[in-house]
Motif scaffolding. Sequence first.
Motif, short mmCIF file in Angstrom:
data_model
loop_
_atom_site.label_atom_id
_atom_site.label_comp_id
_atom_site.label_asym_id
_atom_site.label_seq_id
_atom_site.Cartn_x
_atom_site.Cartn_y
_atom_site.Cartn_z
N PHE A 1 0.84 -1.21 0.00
CA PHE A 1 0.00 0.00 0.00
C PHE A 1 0.87 1.25 0.00
N TYR A 2 1.95 1.20 0.74
CA TYR A 2 2.86 2.35 0.76
C TYR A 2 3.43 2.61 -0.63
N ARG A 3 3.87 1.52 -1.29
CA ARG A 3 4.45 1.69 -2.63
C ARG A 3 3.40 2.15 -3.63
N VAL A 4 2.19 1.63 -3.54
CA VAL A 4 1.13 2.04 -4.46
C VAL A 4 0.75 3.50 -4.23
N SER A 5 0.76 3.93 -2.98
CA SER A 5 0.41 5.33 -2.71
C SER A 5 1.49 6.28 -3.22
N ARG A 6 2.69 5.79 -3.42
CA ARG A 6 3.78 6.64 -3.90
C ARG A 6 3.88 6.64 -5.43
N ILE A 7 3.04 5.92 -6.14
CA ILE A 7 3.13 5.83 -7.60
C ILE A 7 3.02 7.21 -8.26
N PRO A 8 2.07 8.09 -7.88
CA PRO A 8 2.03 9.41 -8.53
C PRO A 8 3.33 10.20 -8.34
N GLU A 9 3.92 10.13 -7.16
CA GLU A 9 5.17 10.83 -6.92
C GLU A 9 6.28 10.25 -7.80
N ILE A 10 6.32 8.93 -7.89
CA ILE A 10 7.35 8.28 -8.70
C ILE A 10 7.18 8.64 -10.17
N ARG A 11 5.91 8.70 -10.63
CA ARG A 11 5.66 9.07 -12.03
C ARG A 11 6.11 10.50 -12.29
N GLN A 12 5.78 11.39 -11.36
CA GLN A 12 6.17 12.80 -11.52
C GLN A 12 7.68 12.92 -11.56
#
Length: 151
Positions: free
Chosen positions: A102-113
């Motif tokens: 869940f932590y990694r999935v919640s960080r997906i927008p940040e990683i994409r940016q």
Amino acid sequence: MAKLDEIAELLTEEIQEFENSVSRLEELQAFLMNYKIKPDTTDIDFILKRYNDHQKKVIDDHHKLMGNVVYYIKKSLTFPKWAIKLFWGLLVIIFLVLGFSFYRVSRIPEIRQEAYGQGEENAIGHFRAFFEASPEASELYQKWREPQSKK
């Protein structure tokens, strides 16, 4: 004849002893016929009472033991302790993995940016190096970028 007298005398004595025995038996029979037998069951009652008390004690002990058995059966676990510990360990691991996911999935927008920014910088750096290496392409690009007037 003396022998006969002797035998007759012996027979007379035997008959007299037999009559005495018969008369004693008749007296004994008369006594037994008139004798009243009183049933006395006190000894048997005492023995039966002791046996009954003993049986009650044994039954009470069995009830106590059965009560303990039922108590421990209700209290007992149907699974071995190692299986319960393994289950809880796996449950903790599953929750840790799910939490990390869940932590990694919640960080997906940040990683994409972040990836988009790095890709943009790489592309600009690549085009800048290309335009510096070939000035003719840079001039053509600048002409293309300028808005053309409508004729």
